[in-house]
Write an enzyme that holds these catalytic residues in place. Structure first.
Site, PDB file in Angstrom:
ATOM      1  CD  GLU A 199      -3.564  -2.437   7.288  1.00 46.93           C
ATOM      2  OE1 GLU A 199      -2.457  -2.679   6.805  1.00 46.93           O
ATOM      3  OE2 GLU A 199      -4.212  -1.407   7.022  1.00 46.93           O
TER       4      GLU A 199
ATOM      5  CB  SER B 254       5.071  -1.571  11.971  1.00 46.07           C
ATOM      6  OG  SER B 254       4.615  -0.258  12.236  1.00 46.07           O
TER       7      SER B 254
ATOM      8  CG  HIS C 220      -6.072   1.922   5.244  1.00 45.36           C
ATOM      9  ND1 HIS C 220      -5.664   2.873   6.147  1.00 45.36           N
ATOM     10  CD2 HIS C 220      -5.036   1.061   5.106  1.00 45.36           C
ATOM     11  CE1 HIS C 220      -4.427   2.584   6.536  1.00 45.36           C
ATOM     12  NE2 HIS C 220      -4.019   1.496   5.920  1.00 45.36           N
TER      13      HIS C 220
ATOM     14  N   GLY D  52       2.739  -1.122   4.295  1.00 46.21           N
ATOM     15  CA  GLY D  52       2.768   0.300   3.968  1.00 46.21           C
ATOM     16  C   GLY D  52       4.195   0.763   3.732  1.00 46.21           C
ATOM     17  N   GLY D  53       4.808   1.309   4.769  1.00 48.99           N
ATOM     18  CA  GLY D  53       6.152   1.911   4.665  1.00 48.99           C
ATOM     19  C   GLY D  53       7.170   1.047   3.933  1.00 48.99           C
TER      20      GLY D  53
ATOM     21  N   GLY E  31       2.236   2.413  10.788  1.00 47.60           N
ATOM     22  CA  GLY E  31       3.173   3.525  10.601  1.00 47.60           C
ATOM     23  C   GLY E  31       3.854   3.979  11.878  1.00 47.60           C
TER      24      GLY E  31
ATOM     25  CG  ASN F 201      -1.742   1.190   1.421  1.00 44.53           C
ATOM     26  OD1 ASN F 201      -1.803   2.032   0.540  1.00 44.53           O
ATOM     27  ND2 ASN F 201      -2.408   1.295   2.567  1.00 44.53           N
ATOM     28  CD1 TRP F 202       3.401   1.010  -3.023  1.00 46.49           C
ATOM     29  CD2 TRP F 202       3.446   2.289  -4.862  1.00 46.49           C
ATOM     30  NE1 TRP F 202       4.055   0.309  -4.007  1.00 46.49           N
ATOM     31  CE2 TRP F 202       4.092   1.071  -5.143  1.00 46.49           C
ATOM     32  CE3 TRP F 202       3.342   3.243  -5.871  1.00 46.49           C
ATOM     33  CZ2 TRP F 202       4.651   0.790  -6.400  1.00 46.49           C
ATOM     34  CZ3 TRP F 202       3.897   2.965  -7.122  1.00 46.49           C
ATOM     35  CH2 TRP F 202       4.550   1.754  -7.379  1.00 46.49           C
ATOM     36  CE  LYS F 203      -0.394   3.227   4.811  1.00 45.24           C
ATOM     37  NZ  LYS F 203      -0.354   3.353   6.254  1.00 45.24           N
TER      38      LYS F 203
ATOM     39  CD  GLU G 233      -3.274   5.509   6.677  1.00 46.13           C
ATOM     40  OE1 GLU G 233      -3.219   5.551   5.435  1.00 46.13           O
ATOM     41  OE2 GLU G 233      -2.375   4.986   7.382  1.00 46.13           O
TER      42      GLU G 233
HETATM   43  P1  PGA Z   1       2.627   0.366   7.653  1.00 45.68           P
HETATM   44  O1  PGA Z   1       1.183   0.558   6.987  1.00 45.68           O
HETATM   45  O2  PGA Z   1       3.199  -0.912   7.109  1.00 45.68           O
HETATM   46  O3  PGA Z   1       3.413   1.589   7.228  1.00 45.68           O
HETATM   47  O4  PGA Z   1       2.438   0.315   9.138  1.00 45.68           O
HETATM   48  C1  PGA Z   1       0.328  -0.548   6.757  1.00 45.68           C
HETATM   49  C2  PGA Z   1      -0.993  -0.066   6.206  1.00 45.68           C
HETATM   50  O5  PGA Z   1      -1.536   0.933   6.704  1.00 45.68           O
HETATM   51  O6  PGA Z   1      -1.539  -0.664   5.254  1.00 45.68           O
END
Ligand code: PGA
Length: 255
Positions: free
Chosen positions: A170, A216, A98, A237-238, A176, A12-14, A100
């Site tokens: 998640e 994470s 998600h 994500g990251g 994050g 997930n590049w966000k 977010e």
């Molecule tokens: P993260 O994000 O790996 O940076 O914690 C995961 C996500 O929100 O899909």
């Protein structure tokens, strides 16, 4: 993990990578990600990068996912993207629900339900995200909270085969933050998710639906999660923004 479920690693590049950066990362992934180690690999770039990423990964083993969709077919919905538009760039997956989106953009279970229905009808697999806040976990209500998200988000959402749906657990406090859940924490909730899916869809379908862990996740900790019975992959994500790290995670998932 029972052998009938193919592991899935989704990046997930966000809201990262403009078009040139997306092209560069997609090309690096095509070069570095193992093509045939039995793991399904998906990248989910921002909407503006979908077309160029699709072009770059064409002919490779990497599949395309979107980060959002709107459920209406077309019309006056400024700023939105339809399922047909996602299909036109060969998106096979789409992240929905998600935390977010739920927190910053006030999306509700009812919204996620409409997105899930529209995606499945269009032949795109939703990656349905769920997860609790730190407060909910500390109150000991995480399992009840997450299973309620599943029941509400998937209420009346029909599938005929297990590959039409993916769930990503998640925990919000682990996204994050560098703070990961333990593998046992992930298994507790992923197991409860599968039991809830069995109530909704029956044991057989539920036994084939992939349930991912996210929060994470990185090359150093992914093996621990994947060793758990009900964890079938990761939503990353990251660490998905670095080709070497993402490729290393795919490699570990294939071991
Ligand atoms: P993260 O994000 O790996 O940076 O914690 C995961 C996500 O929100 O899909």
């Amino acid at each position: 993990m029972p052998s009938n479920r193919t592991r899935l690693i989704a990046g997930n590049w966000k809201m990262n990578n403009d078009v040139p950066a997306a092209k560069e990362l997609a090309s690096a992934l095509v070069e570095k990600v193992s093509a045939d180690n039995g793991v399904e690999v998906v990248v989910c770039p921002p909407t503006i990068d979908l077309a160029c990423t699709s072009h770059k990964i064409e002919g490779s083993a990497i599949k395309l996912g979107a980060q959002n969709v709107y459920w209406e077919a077309s019309g006056a919905y400024t700023g939105e993207t339809s399922c047909a538009m996602l299909k036109s760039v060969d998106a096979a997956y789409c992240i929905i629900g998600h935390s977010e989106r739920r927190d910053y953009f006030h999306e509700t279970d009812a919204d996620e339900n409409k997105k899930a229905r529209a995606l499945i009808a269009a032949g795109i697999t939703p990656i349905f995200c769920c997860g609790e806040s730190l407060e909910t976990r500390e109150a000991g209500e995480h399992v009840a909270f997450v299973t309620a998200q599943i029941r509400a988000g998937l209420d009346g959402v029909e599938i005929d085969s297990a590959d039409q749906l993916v769930i990503a657990y998640e925990p919000i406090w682990a996204i994050g933050t560098g703070k990961t859940a333990t593998a046992a924490d992930a298994q507790e909730v992923c197991g409860a998710i599968r039991a809830t899916l069995a109530e909704i869809y029956g044991e057989e379908l539920a036994g084939g639906i992939r349930v991912l862990y996210g929060g994470s996740a990185k090359p150093e900790n992914i093996a621990g999660f994947l060793a758990e019975e009900d964890v079938d992959g990761a939503l990353v994500g990251g660490a998905s923004l670095k080709a070497d790290d993402f490729a290393a995670m795919v490699e570990k998932a294939g071991e």
